[in-house]
Design a protein around this motif. Structure first.
Motif, mmCIF file in Angstrom:
data_model
loop_
_atom_site.group_PDB
_atom_site.id
_atom_site.type_symbol
_atom_site.label_atom_id
_atom_site.label_comp_id
_atom_site.label_asym_id
_atom_site.label_seq_id
_atom_site.Cartn_x
_atom_site.Cartn_y
_atom_site.Cartn_z
ATOM 1 N N ALA A 33 41.074 52.183 32.632
ATOM 2 C CA ALA A 33 41.051 53.088 31.764
ATOM 3 C C ALA A 33 41.541 54.557 31.711
ATOM 4 O O ALA A 33 41.315 55.461 31.250
ATOM 5 N N HIS A 34 42.180 54.595 33.063
ATOM 6 C CA HIS A 34 42.502 56.024 33.306
ATOM 7 C C HIS A 34 44.159 55.942 33.542
ATOM 8 O O HIS A 34 44.644 54.955 34.193
ATOM 9 N N SER A 35 44.835 57.175 33.139
ATOM 10 C CA SER A 35 46.435 57.302 33.385
ATOM 11 C C SER A 35 46.711 58.334 34.334
ATOM 12 O O SER A 35 47.588 58.448 34.584
ATOM 13 N N TYR A 36 45.434 59.178 34.805
ATOM 14 C CA TYR A 36 45.726 60.186 35.483
ATOM 15 C C TYR A 36 46.752 61.164 35.340
ATOM 16 O O TYR A 36 47.310 61.681 35.785
ATOM 17 N N GLY A 37 46.941 61.558 33.971
ATOM 18 C CA GLY A 37 47.575 62.408 33.259
ATOM 19 C C GLY A 37 48.948 61.987 32.899
ATOM 20 O O GLY A 37 49.703 62.484 32.240
ATOM 21 N N LEU A 38 49.136 60.655 33.222
ATOM 22 C CA LEU A 38 50.539 59.967 32.830
ATOM 23 C C LEU A 38 50.752 60.109 31.191
ATOM 24 O O LEU A 38 51.796 60.229 30.835
ATOM 25 N N GLU A 39 49.589 59.720 30.506
ATOM 26 C CA GLU A 39 49.555 59.738 29.165
ATOM 27 C C GLU A 39 50.156 61.080 28.403
ATOM 28 O O GLU A 39 50.978 61.039 27.863
ATOM 29 N N GLU A 40 49.736 62.188 29.121
ATOM 30 C CA GLU A 40 50.087 63.165 28.513
ATOM 31 C C GLU A 40 51.626 63.551 28.673
ATOM 32 O O GLU A 40 52.199 64.347 27.963
ATOM 33 N N LEU A 41 51.974 63.291 29.975
ATOM 34 C CA LEU A 41 53.433 63.379 30.274
ATOM 35 C C LEU A 41 54.319 62.452 29.366
ATOM 36 O O LEU A 41 55.528 63.035 29.195
ATOM 37 N N ALA A 171 49.545 51.454 33.574
ATOM 38 C CA ALA A 171 49.202 52.443 32.522
ATOM 39 C C ALA A 171 50.616 52.667 31.657
ATOM 40 O O ALA A 171 50.482 52.507 30.453
ATOM 41 N N SER A 172 51.821 52.753 32.312
ATOM 42 C CA SER A 172 53.038 52.825 31.846
ATOM 43 C C SER A 172 53.259 51.814 30.775
ATOM 44 O O SER A 172 53.822 52.340 29.760
ATOM 45 N N MET A 173 52.957 50.827 31.081
ATOM 46 C CA MET A 173 53.354 49.516 30.166
ATOM 47 C C MET A 173 52.533 49.440 28.756
ATOM 48 O O MET A 173 52.840 49.039 27.911
ATOM 49 N N LYS A 174 51.493 50.185 28.845
ATOM 50 C CA LYS A 174 50.754 50.309 27.641
ATOM 51 C C LYS A 174 51.325 51.970 26.834
ATOM 52 O O LYS A 174 50.951 52.112 25.528
ATOM 53 N N LEU A 228 44.894 56.840 24.620
ATOM 54 C CA LEU A 228 44.853 55.391 24.826
ATOM 55 C C LEU A 228 43.597 55.526 26.090
ATOM 56 O O LEU A 228 42.908 54.506 26.296
ATOM 57 N N PHE A 229 43.811 56.374 26.624
ATOM 58 C CA PHE A 229 43.122 56.365 28.082
ATOM 59 C C PHE A 229 42.008 57.564 28.228
ATOM 60 O O PHE A 229 41.892 58.529 27.597
ATOM 61 N N ILE A 230 41.158 57.383 29.100
ATOM 62 C CA ILE A 230 39.793 58.431 29.150
ATOM 63 C C ILE A 230 40.661 59.689 29.637
ATOM 64 O O ILE A 230 40.079 60.639 29.249
#
Length: 231
Positions: A33-41, A171-174, A228-230
């Protein structure tokens, strides 16, 4: 397992099979459930394809693992091995101070707390119970050090590094158009890179790691219009 004083003792079952179970992608730690900031990058276009992901892992994640997280993991693993719950709590507090964005702290504690509860159910011991009573909302790194305290440090640290790298890859694949085979190739090359330096990292004290790019991305995530992630 642990003795009555809490120090780690050999597991009553195969420690290597436990290592594989605890590191399995189906282990319900909540990390998915976590991307650790990757989603925003990804949203900002900093990471937008396979090449960008590999560069991100090499330039941002591996240095943090080698200079900061793995040296801390060594200290936590030693403390867990001797049942030193006070030292584990001290290290947990230091990690909290190092993780500046609240989103990053919260993600680490959520995953750590979930892993700690699983540990209480699947591999209970005096050490686990003492730590749960003393520090129930522990960081992921601290709980993993307890979880793998019966595994030699060289292998336990590699397992922790593997968790970190594959977490970002999953996470990257999502978040991007990136296939599983391409993603696994990136993971393989990234593991090869860290494998050449990991033993040096295990023999030095934590230096800290200042990563404003990832920290800003984590801070921005809470105010994103859609996600998509918390975290």
């Amino acid at each position: 397992m642990a003795d009555s004083a809490g120090a780690a003792q050999p597991l009553r079952y195969d420690a290597w099979l436990w290592l594989m179970q605890a590191n399995d992608s189906q282990y319900p730690s909540g990390a998915y459930a976590h991307s650790y900031g990757l989603e925003e990058l990804v949203e900002a276009g900093v990471v937008k394809n396979a090449e960008g992901l590999e560069c991100f892992l090499e330039k941002q994640i591996l240095p943090a693992l080698l200079s900061f997280e793995l040296p801390y993991f060594v200290q936590a693993h030693r403390a867990a091995g001797r049942g030193d719950v006070a030292k584990l709590a001290e290290l947990d507090g230091e990690l909290d101070a190092w993780r500046l964005p609240a989103e990053t702290r919260d993600a680490s504690r959520r995953i750590g707390s979930r892993r700690l509860e699983l540990l209480r159910q699947l591999a209970p011991s005096p050490l686990v119970e003492n730590h749960a009573a003393n520090c129930p909302f522990s960081h992921h790194l601290i709980v993993t050090s307890i979880e793998l305290s019966s595994i030699p440090i060289a292998q336990a640290a590699r397992a922790f590094a593997f968790q970190t790298i594959t977490g970002f890859a999953t996470a990257s694949m999502k978040l991007m158009r990136i296939g599983q085979t391409v993603c696994q190739a990136i993971v393989r090359r990234t593991l090869d890179r860290i494998g050449m330096e990991i033993d040096v990292a295990l023999s030095r004290p934590p230096d800290g790691w200042f990563n404003p790019l990832l920290e800003i991305a984590s801070l921005r995530h809470a105010r994103a219009d859609a996600r998509l992630f918390i975290s």
